[in-house]
Enzyme design. Structure first.
Site, PDB file in Angstrom:
ATOM      1  N   HIS A 197      -1.710 -12.126  -2.649  1.00 10.69           N
ATOM      2  CA  HIS A 197      -2.835 -12.615  -1.741  1.00 10.69           C
ATOM      3  C   HIS A 197      -2.360 -14.261  -1.535  1.00 10.69           C
ATOM      4  CE1 HIS A 197      -5.814  -9.516  -3.014  1.00 10.69           C
ATOM      5  NE2 HIS A 197      -4.806  -9.008  -2.271  1.00 10.69           N
TER       6      HIS A 197
ATOM      7  N   HIS B 137       0.507  -1.273   0.056  1.00 12.45           N
ATOM      8  CA  HIS B 137       0.302   0.029  -0.091  1.00 12.45           C
ATOM      9  C   HIS B 137       0.912   1.247   0.108  1.00 12.45           C
ATOM     10  CE1 HIS B 137      -4.331  -1.439   0.934  1.00 12.45           C
ATOM     11  NE2 HIS B 137      -3.740  -2.328   0.307  1.00 12.45           N
TER      12      HIS B 137
HETATM   13  C1  HEM Z   1      -6.978  -6.138  -7.493  1.00  8.89           C
HETATM   14  C2  HEM Z   1      -6.058  -5.665  -6.522  1.00  8.89           C
HETATM   15  C3  HEM Z   1      -6.003  -5.767  -5.126  1.00  8.89           C
HETATM   16  C4  HEM Z   1      -7.286  -5.880  -4.294  1.00  8.89           C
HETATM   17  C5  HEM Z   1      -8.660  -5.365  -4.809  1.00  8.89           C
HETATM   18  C6  HEM Z   1      -6.750  -5.991  -2.876  1.00  8.89           C
HETATM   19  C7  HEM Z   1      -7.542  -6.065  -1.994  1.00  8.89           C
HETATM   20  C8  HEM Z   1      -7.570  -6.619  -0.553  1.00  8.89           C
HETATM   21  C9  HEM Z   1      -8.100  -6.542   0.363  1.00  8.89           C
HETATM   22  C10 HEM Z   1      -9.584  -6.264   0.579  1.00  8.89           C
HETATM   23  C11 HEM Z   1      -7.436  -7.073   1.559  1.00  8.89           C
HETATM   24  C12 HEM Z   1      -8.050  -7.268   2.958  1.00  8.89           C
HETATM   25  C13 HEM Z   1      -7.541  -6.259   3.891  1.00  8.89           C
HETATM   26  C14 HEM Z   1      -7.898  -6.433   5.248  1.00  8.89           C
HETATM   27  O1  HEM Z   1      -9.267  -6.683   5.574  1.00  8.89           O
HETATM   28  O2  HEM Z   1      -7.121  -6.781   6.143  1.00  8.89           O
HETATM   29  C15 HEM Z   1      -6.195  -7.189   0.957  1.00  8.89           C
HETATM   30  C16 HEM Z   1      -5.273  -7.954   1.731  1.00  8.89           C
HETATM   31  C17 HEM Z   1      -3.871  -8.065   1.348  1.00  8.89           C
HETATM   32  N1  HEM Z   1      -3.519  -7.772   0.193  1.00  8.89           N
HETATM   33 FE1  HEM Z   1      -4.376  -7.000  -1.484  1.00  8.89          FE
HETATM   34  N2  HEM Z   1      -5.550  -6.193  -2.941  1.00  8.89           N
HETATM   35  C18 HEM Z   1      -4.951  -6.148  -4.233  1.00  8.89           C
HETATM   36  C19 HEM Z   1      -3.768  -6.549  -4.719  1.00  8.89           C
HETATM   37  C20 HEM Z   1      -2.683  -6.729  -3.922  1.00  8.89           C
HETATM   38  C21 HEM Z   1      -1.366  -6.864  -4.210  1.00  8.89           C
HETATM   39  C22 HEM Z   1      -0.735  -6.145  -5.706  1.00  8.89           C
HETATM   40  C23 HEM Z   1      -0.441  -7.201  -3.325  1.00  8.89           C
HETATM   41  C24 HEM Z   1       0.724  -7.296  -3.039  1.00  8.89           C
HETATM   42  C25 HEM Z   1       1.750  -7.326  -3.934  1.00  8.89           C
HETATM   43  C26 HEM Z   1      -1.497  -7.346  -2.014  1.00  8.89           C
HETATM   44  C27 HEM Z   1      -1.082  -7.886  -0.908  1.00  8.89           C
HETATM   45  C28 HEM Z   1      -2.161  -7.885   0.256  1.00  8.89           C
HETATM   46  C29 HEM Z   1      -1.596  -8.811   1.409  1.00  8.89           C
HETATM   47  C30 HEM Z   1      -0.196  -9.345   1.773  1.00  8.89           C
HETATM   48  C31 HEM Z   1      -2.909  -8.670   1.967  1.00  8.89           C
HETATM   49  C32 HEM Z   1      -2.905  -9.291   3.352  1.00  8.89           C
HETATM   50  C33 HEM Z   1      -3.053  -8.272   4.734  1.00  8.89           C
HETATM   51  C34 HEM Z   1      -3.167  -9.036   5.994  1.00  8.89           C
HETATM   52  O3  HEM Z   1      -2.722 -10.224   6.385  1.00  8.89           O
HETATM   53  O4  HEM Z   1      -3.433  -8.405   7.027  1.00  8.89           O
HETATM   54  N3  HEM Z   1      -2.764  -7.304  -2.696  1.00  8.89           N
HETATM   55  N4  HEM Z   1      -5.976  -7.002  -0.556  1.00  8.89           N
END
Ligand code: HEM
Length: 488
Positions: free
Chosen positions: A310, A106
């Site tokens: 993810h 982010h």
């Molecule tokens: C279409 C693109 C993406 C969308 C819509 C998206 C959306 C989300 C959402 C809704 C969450 C949940 C947040 C929460 O409730 O804690 C999340 C978590 C996460 N996202 Fe994405 N994301 C996207 C792309 C990415 C990318 C490109 C990465 C890294 C290269 C990433 C890494 C992560 C990680 C590591 C988490 C887990 C956070 C945790 O465990 O607390 N995301 N994402």
């Protein structure tokens, strides 16, 4: 004002919290309250002095990188009671890996490439600590990640926040068994969030009278897809007044709207038996709009990044806030109320969610409002993301919070405890993304290699260093993690 269950989810967290900052040691190091930032932007307080770039780069030559890595490793696996680590609720070991990886993503993902010539955003500057980025709904609960990392920051004083956040995310991936090839230091921190204003301002409740007070939450140039329900949110065209640089959905959601567009009841594919009719096909167009057209990623890099990101961690929405104060104004206003409140720790951490010592924290957190992990071992690198995306049939479902997500049709599948966002499912619904998903599911080594390259580019590009190698050329302090082979 924009409203929907999912959107509201992000807005709810934009709320003042009743958790006191002395409950969370070092919390205040990681987030500068909006009122302080705004004062500095208005010139009421002189900006803090920071060391020169030449001096910082000189100091970095003696940075003990293996020790920094070890300290992050120790923190990552040692769950703190004031913000318990995820893992156990999904049958895995406690780990902040997902949280730290999301922090780095982010921070870095604000990067925008305009006409291939001009860059804006990126993690360098660490403006995520400052207004307006610390008020964007997408950054919900990353204040906790920064608060945790402040423990390391205090030990390594002069390491910049932007170096620390990107290194922690990279180390988290590596420590979880994922691919990380190289990391270069040298990012300078900004003294306020000024340079993020062109990316969009949201959350101006306590900002009356300032020239920055107008919320950009609604986009003047907007559209709906022809198949999209008229009551669903409009999308933001790429062209906005004053060349504003938010992503395809709105300010505050800086990447992609995770739920995707809701179909009209007359649209092809609409099914009145489903709990929602979010369109993965249209969502893919929004993913491409943001990742390719606004951030400058190829389709291949996009798939690798989303799949890799993810693989670790989870979504948080294990609580229904209907009927609580968090579902009412001012807490659910679009635009963060929270950071404008000195000492605020955001979100319903007051015990509204869940019971016992972890009420409002750990497994009872509401961040995005979605709920569940993408994989069976969210604390350890694995290949479930693409494998399950292809092998399972994903059907519309609701999180406990009420957000629209996807579960496996087969409730006894080995992947039945995992979930997908519409934006994830979009990768198999799109004819360009799908073959890349198939390739990565068949060839995990290729996926690892592509993810590592894309991640390197992600955390190294910024307005100040627009090309992936610029930082290395400028500061010349890099590691390829050779030392990890010597660690116990
Ligand atoms: C279409 C693109 C993406 C969308 C819509 C998206 C959306 C989300 C959402 C809704 C969450 C949940 C947040 C929460 O409730 O804690 C999340 C978590 C996460 N996202 Fe994405 N994301 C996207 C792309 C990415 C990318 C490109 C990465 C890294 C290269 C990433 C890494 C992560 C990680 C590591 C988490 C887990 C956070 C945790 O465990 O607390 N995301 N994402």
């Amino acid at each position: 004002m924009l409203r929907s269950v999912g959107f509201l989810g992000w807005a709810v967290l934009a709320a003042a919290s009743e958790m006191r900052s002395d409950d969370f040691p070092n919390y205040d190091q990681g987030t500068i309250p909006a009122w302080k930032d705004l004062a500095s932007l208005r010139g009421a307080h002189p900006a803090a002095q920071v060391m020169s770039k030449a001096e910082y780069h000189r100091q970095l030559k003696s940075l003990d990188i293996p020790r920094l890595y070890r300290e992050i490793a120790a923190l990552m696996t040692s769950s703190r009671p004031y913000w318990p680590a995820d893992g156990p609720q999904d049958g895995d070991v406690p780990s902040y890996a997902g949280l730290f990886a999301r922090l780095a993503w982010h921070c870095s993902g604000s990067f925008r490439l305009i006409n291939d010539t001009h860059a804006a955003g990126g993690c360098e500057g660490a403006r995520q600590r400052h207004w307006p980025e610390n008020e964007w709904r997408d950054n919900t609960n990353l204040d906790k990640a920064r608060g945790l990392l402040a423990e390391v920051k205090l030990q390594f004083g002069d390491v910049s926040w932007s170096d620390l956040m990107t290194f922690a995310g990279t180390a988290a991936i590596k420590l979880s068994g994922g691919p990380a090839k190289k990391f270069c230091f040298g990012r300078m921190d900004d003294v306020n969030g000024d340079r993020s204003i062109p990316l969009g301002v949201e959350g101006v409740t306590q900002c009356r009278g300032s020239k920055f007070c107008k919320s950009d939450a609604e986009c003047p140039n907007s559209f709906r897809w022809p198949e999209q329900n008229d009551t669903d949110h409009a999308r933001c065209n790429i062209e906005q007044p004053k060349h504003r640089l938010q992503a395809s959905h709105s300010v505050g959601l800086i990447y992609v709207y995770p739920e995707g567009p809701e179909l009209k009841s007359t649209a092809d594919g609409y099914n009145s038996n489903f709990v929602h009719n979010r369109s993965p096909k249209l969502s893919a167009l929004e993913v491409r709009d943001t990742f390719r057209d606004r951030m400058g990623w190829t389709d291949r890099e996009t798939v690798a990044l989303i799949g890799g990101g993810h693989t670790l961690g989870r979504t948080h929405g294990n609580c229904n806030l209907t009927g609580t104060k968090w579902a009412q104004a001012p807490y659910n206003n679009v635009g963060p109320y929270f950071e404008a409140t000195p000492g605020s720790l955001r979100g319903p951490t007051d015990g509204t969610c869940g019971t016992g010592a972890e009420a409002g924290r750990g497994k009872n957190t509401v961040s995005s409002g979605f709920e569940g992990p993408w994989t069976r071992s969210p604390s350890r690198w694995n290949y479930d993301f693409f494998d399950a995306l292809l092998s399972e049939e994903w059907v519309p479902a609701k999180s406990p919070y009420g957000a629209d997500q996807w579960h496996t049709r087969n409730e006894t599948s080995k992947f039945a405890r995992t979930m997908r966002l519409t934006a994830d499912v979009s990768l198999v619904a799109d004819k360009i993304y799908r073959p890349i998903v198939e390739e990565y599911a068949a060839d995990h080594a290729q996926f690892d290699a592509d993810f590592a390259d894309a991640w390197f580019k992600l955390v190294h590009r910024s307005e100040d260093h627009p090309h992936k190698d610029d930082l290395e050329k400028d500061a010349g302090v890099c590691t390829s993690f050779e030392f990890t082979t010597l660690l116990p």
